[in-house]
Each structure stands twice: as structure tokens, then as C-alpha cells.
Scaffold this active site. Sequence first.
Site, PDB file in Angstrom:
ATOM      1  N   CYS A 136       0.843  -1.202   0.000  1.00 48.44           N
ATOM      2  CA  CYS A 136       0.000   0.000   0.000  1.00 48.44           C
ATOM      3  C   CYS A 136       0.875   1.247   0.000  1.00 48.44           C
ATOM      4  CB  CYS A 136      -0.924  -0.027   1.221  1.00 48.44           C
ATOM      5  SG  CYS A 136      -1.936   1.456   1.393  1.00 48.44           S
ATOM      6  N   CYS A 139      -0.378   4.075   2.189  1.00 47.47           N
ATOM      7  CA  CYS A 139      -0.136   3.859   3.623  1.00 47.47           C
ATOM      8  C   CYS A 139       1.330   4.065   3.972  1.00 47.47           C
ATOM      9  CB  CYS A 139      -0.511   2.428   4.027  1.00 47.47           C
ATOM     10  SG  CYS A 139      -2.090   1.866   3.422  1.00 47.47           S
ATOM     11  N   ASP A 140       2.226   3.522   3.167  1.00 47.58           N
ATOM     12  CA  ASP A 140       3.634   3.413   3.582  1.00 47.58           C
ATOM     13  C   ASP A 140       4.619   4.224   2.742  1.00 47.58           C
ATOM     14  OD1 ASP A 140       2.871   1.673   5.587  1.00 47.58           O
ATOM     15  OD2 ASP A 140       2.982  -0.073   4.271  1.00 47.58           O
TER      16      ASP A 140
END
Length: 310
Positions: A136, A139-140
Site C-alpha cells: 500500500c 499507507c507506507d
Amino acid sequence: MTQEVLNTVIIGSGPAGWTAAIYACRSGLSPVLVSGPEVGGQLTTTPEIGNWPGRKDAPDGFSLMKTLQEHAVSLGTKMLSDTVTKVDFSQEIKEVTLSSGDVLKTKTVIIATGAKARYLGLPSEEIYKGKGISACATCDGFFFRNKEVAVVGGGSAAFVEALYLTNMCKKVYLIHRREGFRSEKVMVDKLRSMVDSGKVEFILNAQITEFKGDGNKLSGVELDVKGQKKELALDGVFVAIGHAPATSIFEGQLELDNGYIKTGFGSDTATSVKGVFAAGDCADMVYRQAITSAGEGCKAALDAEKYLLG
Ligand SMILES: Cc1cc2nc3c(=O)[nH]c(=O)nc-3n(C[C@H](O)[C@H](O)[C@H](O)COP(=O)(O)OP(=O)(O)OC[C@H]3O[C@@H](n4cnc5c(N)ncnc54)[C@H](O)[C@@H]3O)c2cc1C
């Protein structure tokens, strides 16, 4: 003895499930939540959540989900540590069968069973998940600012991830096992336009055969490129080869689209069966975020409440 008919059964204990439970409790629905095999859902495996509003301390996923659980339970949610093995949505009163053999009877069901990213399946991948390997970029990606990363895949998801990462990373490699792509041409062209500057590099007809590192942090990958072995130093790898929603038990009961539960039948979270609602990653092939799942969980509980009011 006649079995109690519940107002609402929530299936799943990720952000969507717990948020639905909080709202359902506050609406007086006395929900029963079946946690499933992974209490807290996908987030529990990640060490740092940097995009949950109001938590600039970036808590680990397990602690964050524990706060949602505590909130929902404090309001009266009854949690069952069990897994749903079968559902019957053919009658107005729905039946939800658990692995213990118990059958819950309920007027409404909120499905929040989530989805799982598909990974390559290499043993070394397990070592570096969360230590350089992610599925992701939203997300990261932030953790890889000014670093060199690779995206694996050749579909739209891979190009979305790669384009997103070009905004923050020093260099983005796109590793794909074929020559051609399943992504829209416009996205392929946009990524290609960054090749000349050295910001992007395509490695085609290539497969990752091994993830390398010291056991705590990824340092690169070993590749098979047209039969030739190569090594590539990397700070991060984003695997973007698709997601699998956890919806197999709903096949034949609900309308699905590529495995995702179809919603929007009268209200945002309503499924093709009246009284059954779906929220979060199990019904979302686009956003797949904790906060969007929580938002959908809220909507599902409000939709269920409205349905029960008639
Ligand atoms: C490593 C990783 C890092 C991530 N980082 C972030 C991040 O930083 N920020 C962000 O916004 N998003 C992040 N995400 C995405 C986020 O975790 C998901 O979008 C979110 O968890 C989806 O929530 P959900 O409630 O829909 O489902 P999930 O969190 O997937 O929860 C599904 C729940 O359903 C249960 N379940 C499944 N099948 C059954 C069954 N048959 N019976 C009963 N229960 C069942 C499971 O046990 C689980 O509790 C990350 C994901 C991963 C994998």
C-alpha cells in the site's frame, strides 16, 4: 425455546466492523460482532499508522485497533471470538452460522470481512513484510521519502502506486513479468515520461526470485530477467498484484463484482439483499484505507438503523 432474533450481526473486527458497532450501539441496536480469525483486521500487522486523523503520534496498528475495540465494547457490543462459515440471506430473518456450529438469527447483517493483498508467495517475502515490503503506497510511501523503491505488477494498481511514489521517492522501478501492461495507456505514458530523467526505470520480463536483507530491513531483490540472474539494491518494494476480498461465504447469496460485494442498492452500503449491508475493503476495490473503511462502517450502521425503522 425460541431463539432470540438479533437486530444486527456485524461480521469482522477491522476498522469497518468496530465503527459499525460503535454507531449501532449508540442507536440502541445491541449489535453482536463476530471477530473472525484476525481480531482488529489487517492493520494489526503494521507497526506505524501515520494517516489516522488525530493521531500524529502514528500508533502501531494493533494498539489503534484495540482502542476501537474498547470503545465499541464499552458501549455494549457483544463480541464473539468466532468465524462465520455460512450465511443464509434467503428469508427476512437472516441466519449466520459460526464455526462453533451456533446459528445467529438476525434482522440485519453488516459485512465487514475486509480483503487481503496478494503477495508473491516467496518465503523471504514473509521476513520483510513491514520491513521494506508493503502492499500500500498510500499507507507506507511516506516512509520511503527520497529512497529507491520498486513496484511489482503491470496492472492499473501498479501504475497508480508507482505514480504516487514518484512524488516522494528518489527513484521508482517498475518490475513486471511481461512486456505489455494491463493498465490504461495514459498512466503507462505518464510513468514512461519520467524514464529519461532517471526518476523511473522499467524492468520487464522480470520476476523477483528472492528478497534480500539482514533479517530486519530489506536491502534489495534478486531478479530473473529473461533467464538472467540480477541483483538490485532497493529500500522498499511495493507489491501491487491485486487484492482478494474475503467474500467467498457470500457467493450465491449476494451480488459480487470480481469478488467484491456490490453495494448501492437503495443506500450507499445496501447490498443486493434487503437488510444486508457491506462496509470497508470487502466492498471497496478503490480506496482500501482504514479511515474510508471506518466511514463505511458508520454508514452501514446508520443504513441498518434506517432499515429497521421501516
Ligand atoms: C500491512 C498493512 C498496512 C496498512 N497500513 C495502512 C495505513 O497506514 N493506513 C490506512 O489507512 N490503511 C492501511 N492499510 C489498509 C487497511 O488496513 C485496510 O484498508 C482496513 O483494515 C480495512 O478495514 P476493514 O474493516 O474493511 O477490513 P480488515 O481490516 O481487513 O478486517 C476484516 C475483518 O474481517 C474478519 N473476517 C474475515 N472473514 C471473516 C469471517 N468469515 N467471519 C468473521 N470475520 C471474518 C477478519 O478477522 C477481520 O477482523 C494497511 C494494510 C496492510 C495490510
